[in-house]
Design a protein around this motif. Structure first.
Motif: not given
Length: 323
Positions: A30, A34, A169
């Motif tokens: 990650k 994001g 993200e």
């Protein structure tokens, strides 16, 4: 209920790989912004199954990748079996490696380059091929599959997300180098796409292609990416078979069928690694008509006729595996 977008389908596959990271020998990363990265062969060991799933992520819900055996005389080699029922979308708008993603500075003081496949290409939409496909997509998330030897950074994610019009993200990135277990499998799984791209180059109407089926040997992992590029190309050029169901006039198939297999190229008959060296490492000097499966079968459902061209060359493939 509307069908999920190509990007939603591909992100689903990538997230499922992250959920099975231990069993697939992949690593989920990650990034601070994001974005999701799944490493299937750089720091991770990767696996054959990770490569199969990479192939399915590239097809973005339009096809499936399974396992088979490829026989060359008494020799038995592992192979993939690819089925695609939305070939124009799955192969050309998604799987085709047409997006060269590059940055002068990846945020860590060095340049970044990787070839991008996957349906993020349909969101980006700036490749010349999209002028001919007539395909575009709008989605809140994006999936890109990289063939490269360096993990994408936050700066890479920012660029891809921006070019696709999504937030970082909502970006899923999947990567493996050519010289890896997953890399060998996912490139072999491009056999249907490779033939479809050749049809496109020959001016055949891709809307007439209803379905595609293909088999290709999975080459052994090479010691370097350059050697792996040679082996993976040779797997398709000398060991790949494709079958297409089309709906058109027979004359449309007769016009191009003998020109579709790799054997129609002036550069056929030389191992790809040796060709690459002959042309000083410049892909664009290699005859573009070479890039096609060894054997091509076309079933015209309108007339019921079957057209066949090309042949497998197990001797060349096994020479490549031993090089």
């Amino acid at each position: 209920m509307s069908s999920p977008s190509l990007n939603e389908c591909a992100c689903g596959v990538i997230r499922s790989m992250a959920d099975r990271a231990d069993s697939l020998n992949v690593i989920e990363i990650k990034l601070p912004n994001g974005a999701t990265v799944v490493d299937a062969g750089i720091k991770a060991t990767g696996s054959l199954e990770a490569g199969r799933l990479m192939g399915e992520a590239c097809l973005a819900g339009c096809g499936s990748v399974g396992w088979t055996e490829i026989h060359f005389g008494d020799e038995v080699h592992p192979g993939v079996r690819v089925v695609v029922d939305r070939p124009k979308a799955g192969c050309m708008a998604s799987q085709y490696a047409g997006w060269a993603v590059s940055l002068d500075d990846d945020g860590a003081g060095s340049p970044y380059f990787a070839m991008g496949s996957g349906p993020a290409r349909a969101l980006y939409g700036h490749e010349p091929i999209f002028e001919h496909l007539g395909y575009a997509e709008s989605a809140d998330e994006a999936a890109i599959i990289f063939e490269g030897s360096k993990l994408p950074t936050e700066a890479v994610a920012e660029k891809v997300a921006r070019d696709c019009g999504v937030t970082p993200e909502n970006l899923c990135m999947l990567i493996a180098p050519t010289a890896s277990l997953a890399g060998s499998v996912q490139i072999a799984a491009r056999v249907v796409e490779t033939g479809l791209h050749k049809l496109h180059e020959l001016g055949f109407d891709l809307d007439a292609v209803l379905s595609g089926y293909g088999t290709c040997p999975v080459p052994p992992v090479a010691k370097s990416d350059l050697r792996a590029i040679g082996r993976t190309n040779d797997a398709v050029l000398y060991g790949g078979t494709v079958w297409y169901a089309v709906d058109c006039e027979d004359a449309d198939v007769e016009r191009i069928i003998e020109r579709v297999p790799s054997s129609s190229s002036k550069d056929y008959g030389t191992l790809f690694y040796d060709l690459f060296k002959r042309y000083d490492g410049d892909f664009y000097k290699i005859d573009p008509m070479l890039f096609s499966p060894a054997r091509v079968i076309v079933n015209n459902v309108r007339s019921g006729r079957v057209f066949t061209a090309g042949r497998l060359d197990g001797e060349m493939y096994m020479r490549s595996c031993a090089s």
